[in-house]
Write an enzyme that holds these catalytic residues in place. Structure first.
Site, PDB file in Angstrom:
ATOM      1  N   GLU A   1       0.838  -1.213   0.000  1.00 27.32           N
ATOM      2  CA  GLU A   1       0.000   0.000   0.000  1.00 27.32           C
ATOM      3  C   GLU A   1       0.869   1.259   0.000  1.00 27.32           C
ATOM      4  OE1 GLU A   1      -2.581   1.498  -0.446  1.00 27.32           O
ATOM      5  OE2 GLU A   1      -4.392   0.527   0.288  1.00 27.32           O
TER       6      GLU A   1
ATOM      7  N   ASP B   1      -4.395   5.585   6.099  1.00 31.10           N
ATOM      8  CA  ASP B   1      -4.927   6.809   6.686  1.00 31.10           C
ATOM      9  C   ASP B   1      -6.002   6.415   7.709  1.00 31.10           C
ATOM     10  OD1 ASP B   1      -5.339   9.587   6.921  1.00 31.10           O
ATOM     11  OD2 ASP B   1      -6.763   9.643   5.276  1.00 31.10           O
TER      12      ASP B   1
ATOM     13  N   GLY C   1      -7.702   3.756   7.474  1.00 28.33           N
ATOM     14  CA  GLY C   1      -7.613   2.296   7.540  1.00 28.33           C
ATOM     15  C   GLY C   1      -8.763   1.610   6.814  1.00 28.33           C
TER      16      GLY C   1
ATOM     17  N   LEU D   1      -7.777  -0.357   3.428  1.00 27.90           N
ATOM     18  CA  LEU D   1      -7.022  -1.570   3.709  1.00 27.90           C
ATOM     19  C   LEU D   1      -7.893  -2.645   4.355  1.00 27.90           C
ATOM     20  CD1 LEU D   1      -4.337  -3.017   3.648  1.00 27.90           C
ATOM     21  CD2 LEU D   1      -3.872  -2.103   5.919  1.00 27.90           C
TER      22      LEU D   1
ATOM     23  N   ARG E   1       1.990  12.598  -8.384  1.00 26.56           N
ATOM     24  CA  ARG E   1       2.408  11.200  -8.195  1.00 26.56           C
ATOM     25  C   ARG E   1       3.862  10.976  -8.602  1.00 26.56           C
ATOM     26  NH1 ARG E   1      -2.008   7.910  -6.947  1.00 26.56           N
ATOM     27  NH2 ARG E   1      -3.949   8.362  -8.031  1.00 26.56           N
TER      28      ARG E   1
HETATM   29  P1  IMP Z   1      -7.827   5.174   4.104  1.00 28.42           P
HETATM   30  O1  IMP Z   1      -8.892   4.250   3.599  1.00 28.42           O
HETATM   31  O2  IMP Z   1      -8.420   6.378   4.785  1.00 28.42           O
HETATM   32  O3  IMP Z   1      -6.793   4.503   4.952  1.00 28.42           O
HETATM   33  O4  IMP Z   1      -7.148   5.785   2.833  1.00 28.42           O
HETATM   34  C1  IMP Z   1      -6.182   5.158   2.129  1.00 28.42           C
HETATM   35  C2  IMP Z   1      -6.027   5.752   0.751  1.00 28.42           C
HETATM   36  O5  IMP Z   1      -6.351   7.143   0.738  1.00 28.42           O
HETATM   37  C3  IMP Z   1      -4.590   5.675   0.315  1.00 28.42           C
HETATM   38  O6  IMP Z   1      -4.339   4.479  -0.361  1.00 28.42           O
HETATM   39  C4  IMP Z   1      -4.432   6.914  -0.542  1.00 28.42           C
HETATM   40  O7  IMP Z   1      -4.792   6.636  -1.879  1.00 28.42           O
HETATM   41  C5  IMP Z   1      -5.411   7.907   0.042  1.00 28.42           C
HETATM   42  N1  IMP Z   1      -4.745   8.841   0.987  1.00 28.42           N
HETATM   43  C6  IMP Z   1      -4.888   8.890   2.324  1.00 28.42           C
HETATM   44  N2  IMP Z   1      -4.139   9.851   2.875  1.00 28.42           N
HETATM   45  C7  IMP Z   1      -3.488  10.429   1.842  1.00 28.42           C
HETATM   46  C8  IMP Z   1      -2.518  11.507   1.755  1.00 28.42           C
HETATM   47  O8  IMP Z   1      -2.093  12.118   2.746  1.00 28.42           O
HETATM   48  N3  IMP Z   1      -2.080  11.797   0.510  1.00 28.42           N
HETATM   49  C9  IMP Z   1      -2.500  11.150  -0.611  1.00 28.42           C
HETATM   50  N4  IMP Z   1      -3.381  10.146  -0.573  1.00 28.42           N
HETATM   51  C10 IMP Z   1      -3.880   9.793   0.633  1.00 28.42           C
HETATM   52 MG    MG Z   2      -5.048   8.176  -3.865  1.00 28.94          MG
END
Ligand code: IMP
Ligand code: MG
Length: 176
Positions: free
Chosen positions: A97, A101, A103, A106, A163
Site C-alpha cells: 500500500e 490513513d 484504515g 485496507l 504522483r
Molecule cells: P484510508 O482508507 O483512509 O486509509 O485511505 C487510504 C487511501 O487514501 C490511500 O491508499 C491513498 O490513496 C489515500 N490517501 C490517504 N491519505 C493520503 C494523503 O495524505 N495523501 C495522498 N493520498 C492519501
Molecule cells: Mg489516492
C-alpha cells in the site's frame, strides 16, 4: 488556492528505507511462495523499488482499488476497478500500500482477499498516518510514520497530480 509541496523524505532516504524493508521481508519470507500485490495507483513506485530489492523469488500481481475521490476526504466505500489476474491459493500474500490513513481501504481490501485461500496475508505500507485511524487494522511493515498532513509524491496524489515526484512531501494549501 495555491499549492506548495514541502519535502519530508528525500529520494535517497526513501531508497534507503526500501532497501531495509526488502532485506527484512526477504528474511521473514525465506522459503515461502511470495505473491506481492500492488494496490494501484499510489503504491506503484514503492512496489517496483521494493520488488527489485527482494533477494528471494517473488511473483507479482496488480489491483486497482480506492475509497477516495478527488479530495482529501475519505468517502468510506471501496471501489475495485481492476481485480487481480491470478488466484491466491496457497500463496503467502504481501499487500503493498501507499499510505494507511483511516484504515478503511485496507480493511476492505484485506476482507476481500481473505476469502481467497491464501496461505497468509500481510501488509507493507510506504507510509502510515496513525493519527487519522478510524478502524483497527494490522500492518506488518511500515516505511515511514507521518503526521496528520496531506502527503504527495512517490506515487501519492492530490487530484491525480504530484504522483511522479521522486520525493515525499506535505502539501500546503495557501489562500490567495
Ligand atoms: P484510508 O482508507 O483512509 O486509509 O485511505 C487510504 C487511501 O487514501 C490511500 O491508499 C491513498 O490513496 C489515500 N490517501 C490517504 N491519505 C493520503 C494523503 O495524505 N495523501 C495522498 N493520498 C492519501
Ligand atoms: Mg489516492
Amino acid at each position: 488556492m495555491k499549492e506548495v509541496v514541502h519535502e519530508m523524505f528525500s529520494e535517497e532516504q526513501i531508497e534507503k528505507r526500501i532497501a531495509e524493508l526488502a532485506e527484512q521481508i526477504s528474511r521473514d519470507y525465506s522459503g515461502k511462495k511470495v505473491r506481492m500485490v500492488c494496490i494501484l495507483r499510489g503504491s506503484v513506485f514503492f512496489f517496483t523499488e521494493l520488488a527489485k530489492r527482494m533477494t528471494i523469488p517473488v511473483t507479482i500481481d496488480f489491483m486497482a482499488a480506492s475509497s477516495y475521490g478527488d479530495s482529501t476526504d475519505s468517502s468510506g466505500s471501496l471501489e475495485v476497478r481492476k481485480d487481480l489476474d491470478d488466484p491466491l491459493d496457497d500463496l503467502d500474500v504481501l499487500v503493498i500500500e501507499d499510505i494507511i490513513d483511516t484504515g478503511t481501504t485496507l480493511r476492505k481490501i484485506k476482507k476481500m482477499l481473505m476469502g481467497r485461500n491464501a496461505a497468509s496475508l500481510k501488509v507493507c505500507t510506504l507510509l502510515d498516518k496513525p493519527a487519522r485511524r478510524e478502524t483497527e487494522v494490522e500492518v506488518e511493515y511500515i516505511g515511514f510514520t507521518v503526521p496528520d498532513e496531506f502527503i504527495v509524491g512517490y506515487g501519492l496524489d492530490y487530484a491525480q497530480r504530484y504522483r511522479n515526484l521522486p520525493y515525499i512531501g506535505r502539501l500546503e494549501f495557501i489562500e490567495e
